[in-house]
Design a protein around this motif. Structure first.
Motif, PDB file in Angstrom:
ATOM      1  N   PRO A 535       0.816  -1.231   0.000  1.00  0.00           N
ATOM      2  CA  PRO A 535       0.000   0.000   0.000  1.00  0.00           C
ATOM      3  C   PRO A 535       0.839   1.266   0.000  1.00  0.00           C
ATOM      4  O   PRO A 535       0.486   2.249  -0.652  1.00  0.00           O
ATOM      5  N   ASP A 536       1.981   1.243   0.694  1.00  0.00           N
ATOM      6  CA  ASP A 536       2.831   2.434   0.727  1.00  0.00           C
ATOM      7  C   ASP A 536       3.405   2.726  -0.658  1.00  0.00           C
ATOM      8  O   ASP A 536       3.500   3.891  -1.076  1.00  0.00           O
ATOM      9  N   ARG A 537       3.805   1.658  -1.366  1.00  0.00           N
ATOM     10  CA  ARG A 537       4.365   1.822  -2.703  1.00  0.00           C
ATOM     11  C   ARG A 537       3.317   2.373  -3.673  1.00  0.00           C
ATOM     12  O   ARG A 537       3.599   3.279  -4.466  1.00  0.00           O
ATOM     13  N   ILE A 541       3.446   6.049  -5.607  1.00  0.00           N
ATOM     14  CA  ILE A 541       3.403   6.203  -7.066  1.00  0.00           C
ATOM     15  C   ILE A 541       2.254   7.127  -7.469  1.00  0.00           C
ATOM     16  O   ILE A 541       2.406   8.010  -8.324  1.00  0.00           O
ATOM     17  N   ASN A 542       1.088   6.937  -6.845  1.00  0.00           N
ATOM     18  CA  ASN A 542      -0.062   7.787  -7.176  1.00  0.00           C
ATOM     19  C   ASN A 542       0.191   9.244  -6.820  1.00  0.00           C
ATOM     20  O   ASN A 542      -0.255  10.159  -7.516  1.00  0.00           O
ATOM     21  N   GLU A 543       0.920   9.484  -5.724  1.00  0.00           N
ATOM     22  CA  GLU A 543       1.260  10.855  -5.357  1.00  0.00           C
ATOM     23  C   GLU A 543       2.180  11.491  -6.388  1.00  0.00           C
ATOM     24  O   GLU A 543       2.042  12.673  -6.721  1.00  0.00           O
ATOM     25  N   LEU A 565       5.618   7.393 -15.725  1.00  0.00           N
ATOM     26  CA  LEU A 565       5.304   8.809 -15.546  1.00  0.00           C
ATOM     27  C   LEU A 565       5.328   9.567 -16.862  1.00  0.00           C
ATOM     28  O   LEU A 565       4.637  10.566 -17.030  1.00  0.00           O
ATOM     29  N   ASN A 566       6.162   9.104 -17.798  1.00  0.00           N
ATOM     30  CA  ASN A 566       6.217   9.735 -19.113  1.00  0.00           C
ATOM     31  C   ASN A 566       4.860   9.626 -19.811  1.00  0.00           C
ATOM     32  O   ASN A 566       4.352  10.595 -20.388  1.00  0.00           O
ATOM     33  N   ILE A 567       4.249   8.434 -19.720  1.00  0.00           N
ATOM     34  CA  ILE A 567       2.929   8.229 -20.331  1.00  0.00           C
ATOM     35  C   ILE A 567       1.906   9.149 -19.669  1.00  0.00           C
ATOM     36  O   ILE A 567       1.099   9.799 -20.341  1.00  0.00           O
ATOM     37  N   HIS A 568       1.942   9.184 -18.341  1.00  0.00           N
ATOM     38  CA  HIS A 568       0.991  10.011 -17.597  1.00  0.00           C
ATOM     39  C   HIS A 568       1.148  11.489 -17.973  1.00  0.00           C
ATOM     40  O   HIS A 568       0.141  12.192 -18.178  1.00  0.00           O
ATOM     41  N   LYS A 569       2.393  11.952 -18.076  1.00  0.00           N
ATOM     42  CA  LYS A 569       2.633  13.352 -18.425  1.00  0.00           C
ATOM     43  C   LYS A 569       2.143  13.668 -19.828  1.00  0.00           C
ATOM     44  O   LYS A 569       1.588  14.743 -20.076  1.00  0.00           O
ATOM     45  N   ARG A 570       2.372  12.757 -20.775  1.00  0.00           N
ATOM     46  CA  ARG A 570       1.926  13.023 -22.152  1.00  0.00           C
ATOM     47  C   ARG A 570       0.398  13.115 -22.239  1.00  0.00           C
ATOM     48  O   ARG A 570      -0.145  13.931 -22.966  1.00  0.00           O
ATOM     49  N   ILE A 571      -0.297  12.242 -21.457  1.00  0.00           N
ATOM     50  CA  ILE A 571      -1.754  12.294 -21.454  1.00  0.00           C
ATOM     51  C   ILE A 571      -2.236  13.600 -20.835  1.00  0.00           C
ATOM     52  O   ILE A 571      -3.150  14.259 -21.357  1.00  0.00           O
ATOM     53  N   ARG A 572      -1.634  13.994 -19.708  1.00  0.00           N
ATOM     54  CA  ARG A 572      -2.024  15.240 -19.055  1.00  0.00           C
ATOM     55  C   ARG A 572      -1.724  16.447 -19.943  1.00  0.00           C
ATOM     56  O   ARG A 572      -2.471  17.436 -19.945  1.00  0.00           O
ATOM     57  N   LEU A 573      -0.619  16.374 -20.703  1.00  0.00           N
ATOM     58  CA  LEU A 573      -0.252  17.477 -21.583  1.00  0.00           C
ATOM     59  C   LEU A 573      -1.273  17.652 -22.696  1.00  0.00           C
ATOM     60  O   LEU A 573      -1.597  18.766 -23.099  1.00  0.00           O
ATOM     61  N   LEU A 574      -1.794  16.509 -23.214  1.00  0.00           N
ATOM     62  CA  LEU A 574      -2.746  16.568 -24.313  1.00  0.00           C
ATOM     63  C   LEU A 574      -4.168  16.878 -23.846  1.00  0.00           C
ATOM     64  O   LEU A 574      -4.891  17.664 -24.480  1.00  0.00           O
ATOM     65  N   PHE A 575      -4.578  16.260 -22.747  1.00  0.00           N
ATOM     66  CA  PHE A 575      -5.993  16.335 -22.361  1.00  0.00           C
ATOM     67  C   PHE A 575      -6.234  17.049 -21.029  1.00  0.00           C
ATOM     68  O   PHE A 575      -7.361  17.414 -20.722  1.00  0.00           O
ATOM     69  N   GLY A 576      -5.188  17.239 -20.213  1.00  0.00           N
ATOM     70  CA  GLY A 576      -5.351  17.906 -18.925  1.00  0.00           C
ATOM     71  C   GLY A 576      -5.904  16.973 -17.853  1.00  0.00           C
ATOM     72  O   GLY A 576      -6.236  15.817 -18.111  1.00  0.00           O
ATOM     73  N   ALA A 577      -5.992  17.506 -16.629  1.00  0.00           N
ATOM     74  CA  ALA A 577      -6.563  16.740 -15.514  1.00  0.00           C
ATOM     75  C   ALA A 577      -8.083  16.665 -15.700  1.00  0.00           C
ATOM     76  O   ALA A 577      -8.685  17.544 -16.313  1.00  0.00           O
ATOM     77  N   VAL A 589      -1.426 -10.310  -4.748  1.00  0.00           N
ATOM     78  CA  VAL A 589      -2.639 -10.799  -5.405  1.00  0.00           C
ATOM     79  C   VAL A 589      -2.771 -10.257  -6.826  1.00  0.00           C
ATOM     80  O   VAL A 589      -2.851 -11.021  -7.779  1.00  0.00           O
ATOM     81  N   TRP A 590      -2.765  -8.920  -6.994  1.00  0.00           N
ATOM     82  CA  TRP A 590      -2.995  -8.338  -8.313  1.00  0.00           C
ATOM     83  C   TRP A 590      -2.525  -6.898  -8.359  1.00  0.00           C
ATOM     84  O   TRP A 590      -2.302  -6.270  -7.332  1.00  0.00           O
ATOM     85  N   THR A 591      -2.424  -6.405  -9.608  1.00  0.00           N
ATOM     86  CA  THR A 591      -2.128  -4.994  -9.860  1.00  0.00           C
ATOM     87  C   THR A 591      -2.936  -4.557 -11.073  1.00  0.00           C
ATOM     88  O   THR A 591      -3.035  -5.296 -12.064  1.00  0.00           O
ATOM     89  N   ILE A 592      -3.518  -3.349 -11.000  1.00  0.00           N
ATOM     90  CA  ILE A 592      -4.305  -2.796 -12.108  1.00  0.00           C
ATOM     91  C   ILE A 592      -3.813  -1.387 -12.387  1.00  0.00           C
ATOM     92  O   ILE A 592      -3.755  -0.559 -11.485  1.00  0.00           O
ATOM     93  N   VAL A 593      -3.447  -1.133 -13.654  1.00  0.00           N
ATOM     94  CA  VAL A 593      -3.103   0.213 -14.109  1.00  0.00           C
ATOM     95  C   VAL A 593      -4.143   0.597 -15.158  1.00  0.00           C
ATOM     96  O   VAL A 593      -4.327  -0.125 -16.144  1.00  0.00           O
ATOM     97  N   SER A 594      -4.823   1.720 -14.942  1.00  0.00           N
ATOM     98  CA  SER A 594      -5.875   2.144 -15.869  1.00  0.00           C
ATOM     99  C   SER A 594      -5.504   3.475 -16.517  1.00  0.00           C
ATOM    100  O   SER A 594      -4.924   4.347 -15.886  1.00  0.00           O
ATOM    101  N   ILE A 595      -5.825   3.582 -17.820  1.00  0.00           N
ATOM    102  CA  ILE A 595      -5.606   4.798 -18.603  1.00  0.00           C
ATOM    103  C   ILE A 595      -6.956   5.466 -18.801  1.00  0.00           C
ATOM    104  O   ILE A 595      -7.894   4.854 -19.314  1.00  0.00           O
TER     105      ILE A 595
END
Length: 608
Positions: A535-537, A541-543, A565-577, A589-595
């Motif tokens: 949970p700390d990790r 990352i989310n922060e 983070l590069n992917i996240h920045k490019r999306i924010r640059l194009l579409f914003g928050a 158990v599992w990990t989920i990354v959503s775009i």
């Protein structure tokens, strides 16, 4: 709050409001205190007058009871039957005669609960509304008998309110008049008379007028106390037949005042009867007494608030006319603080200090905007140079020719797995090197992902299971190029590879409506059943993903060449928050990354 930090208009409005507040509520407070005291004194005067009248009524009623007892006492038939222990007509005849006489005497008294004649020879004659007296009952069982036997009682007295002593089932609360019966001719004692009076007579007869309140009248609580502080009657019927509560003992020595009982503050007044030393006590909840003054206080507060609002608005509008240019400049500064360097302060044309401040501020914004534009172009050129340097390290034609030669040689040697891997690898390089800065369809990005997965399936074989749930209706949607494959690579390397038995990699996409908007957004998820993260990790990352100020040079990169983070920045640059990447995980158990990106299915292709 420090007054130095207040705005000019707030200082002006606050000063006028404060002065008026002190004046109106100071006068209002004095008015309320005077009104409360006046209502309290008037209430006590009225209650005391009412108590005097009620005390007189109680005295008259008790005197009538005494006359009734004398009538029974002196009746010739009752005297004769008590005087003779046996009668020539028989016991039953005597009983009928006695009952007839007692009924005749008590019929006008509806609240008499019972009349008992205890003869000295042990005979008992009675009439009662409750169950009949038991055959083995004797005067010795009466609670008052020890007092009268010792000769300490008066010629007649009242026994405090309590349950009927002669009734076994459902005894009523009664108070009793007790007196000895003497032979009128010889003067010797023949027995004792007891008249039980239902305590409800106080409510129904004596206090009827006092308790019949109209809406809005003051609700009083009455207690009738005998000379020993026994509660003969309580209008709330809570302490009837008990000793006066210890909290109220202090009021017995006072005429009127205030007392706290059962967490409630009461005003009290009492009146003591000179006839039998009984005391009539009246209690009024203090909050009811001052209710009218509270209404006046509420009215004062309401009018004060209305006036304060009017004064505040008027003074605020006056001050706003003075400080409006400053307020406009502050709003412009806040927009600049949020990153809008195209905004300019409104030029009011004034030639005072505020007008000159606005013009100097606009000149400063012009300079800052030009500086930012130059730095931004420099950063873009620097990134382009880095990318060109990376592309220059590998000759695409040589790489593709080499991979094609490997594929042909592998087919010739019947090494189909190697041939497929070479072909997939060639497609990977071709996709990565061309048009990296243009949007692509989900179908194109999916084909790139499948080429990568095919290579990894050869490597991991049974340890890797890939599932894809993407509707055909979404394949035309536009997404950022090279945004899914790095996530798939991270899921395999960091999620499934450390797990000995491997796991499942799932790719899915869906569309959902935007809240409070007519548009839609597409959510693409890459999930694995790997080792997960703590949970700390995940929180860390989310922060970092939400940190808009992080520099592109500070982003850690994966082996695929493009970092999370590069992917996240490019999306924010194009579409914003709030678009971008979002991470969830359950350790082990599992990990989920959503775009999260806006949904757009139009076909746009730039020239490559």
């Amino acid at each position: 709050m420090n007054l130095k930090h207040w705005r000019v208009k707030n200082k002006i409005a606050g000063t006028f409001t404060l002065l008026f507040f002190v004046a109106i509520f100071g006068l209002g407070g004095l008015t309320y205190v005077h009104t409360e005291r006046d209502y309290t004194n008037r209430t006590l005067e009225l209650v005391h007058t009412s108590l005097a009248q009620m005390t007189t009524t109680v005295e008259l009623y008790l005197q009538d009871m005494e006359r009734l007892s004398l009538a029974i006492f002196s009746d010739p038939i009752i005297q004769r039957i008590l005087r003779q222990s046996s009668s020539e007509y028989g016991v039953q005849y005597d009983n009928n005669e006695m009952m007839s006489r007692m009924v005749q005497f008590t019929s006008p008294w509806p609240y008499i609960q019972g009349v008992y004649l205890f003869a000295d020879d042990g005979r008992i004659f009675s009439i009662a509304k409750g169950s009949g007296i038991s055959s083995d009952y004797s005067i010795l069982q009466e609670p008052w008998y020890p007092t009268i036997r010792e000769g300490t009682a008066a010629p007649f007295f009242y026994w405090p309110t309590g349950p009927e002593s002669t009734v076994v089932r459902n005894p009523q609360q009664v108070f009793s008049l007790i007196r000895p019966i003497n032979d009128l001719s010889e003067g010797k004692k023949l027995g004792y008379l007891k008249i039980d009076m239902n305590a409800q007579v106080m409510r129904s007869t004596l206090f009827k007028a006092a308790l019949a309140k109209q809406d809005g009248d003051l609700l009083l609580r009455y207690m009738l106390l005998d000379s020993e502080a026994n509660v003969m009657y309580d209008s709330e019927e809570q302490v009837t037949g008990k000793k006066v509560p210890y909290e109220l003992e202090s009021v017995l020595s006072l005429q009127e005042g205030s007392v706290k009982w059962s967490e409630t503050r009461y005003l009290f007044s009492k009146n003591k009867s000179n006839y039998n030393n009984w005391t009539l006590l009246a209690l009024a909840p203090n909050k009811d007494v001052i209710n009218q003054s509270v209404k006046i206080r509420s009215l004062i507060i309401f009018l004060g608030i209305i006036t304060l609002v009017v004064i505040s608005v008027a003074s605020y509008m006056l001050a706003a006319g003075i400080s409006r240019p400053l307020t406009s400049l502050i709003k412009t500064m806040k927009r600049v603080e949020l990153g809008d360097f195209k905004v300019r302060a409104e030029d009011s044309g004034q030639q005072d200090e505020i007008g000159r401040l606005s013009r100097v501020f606009n000149m400063m914004l012009e300079s800052v905007d030009k500086l930012i534009h130059r730095v931004y172009l420099l950063d873009i050129r620097q990134k382009d140079a880095k990318l060109m340097a990376l592309q220059a390290q590998i000759n695409p034609h040589m790489l593709f020719n080499t991979l094609n030669s490997m594929k042909a040689l592998s087919r010739k040697q019947q090494a189909h797995d190697v041939a497929d891997m070479a072909e997939n690898l060639a497609d990977l390089f071709r996709y990565s090197m061309k048009g990296w800065n243009r949007p692509v369809t989900l179908a194109e990005e999916l084909e790139h992902v499948l080429n990568y997965v095919h290579i990894q399936e050869v490597r991991y074989r049974d340890r890797l299971k890939f599932e894809c749930y993407i509707p055909d209706s979404l394949l035309r949607a536009q997404i950022v190029k090279l945004s899914i494959q790095p996530l798939v690579e991270n899921a395999i390397i960091h999620g499934l590879e450390p797990k000995i038995e491997g796991g499942t990699l799932t790719l899915s996409a869906r569309v959902q409506p935007e809240p409070e908007s007519e548009s839609q957004k597409m959510i693409i998820t890459v999930s694995d059943t790997g080792v997960g993260m703590s949970p700390d990790r995940v929180r860390s990352i989310n922060e970092v993903l939400e940190n808009n100020d992080i520099s592109m040079d500070e982003l850690p990169e994966t082996k695929s060449g493009i970092g999370l983070l590069n992917i996240h920045k490019r999306i924010r640059l194009l579409f914003g928050a709030p678009y971008g990447l979002y991470l969830e995980s359950d350790e082990g158990v599992w990990t989920i990354v959503s775009i999260h990106i806006p949904y757009n299915d139009s076909m746009i292709h730039d020239k490559e």
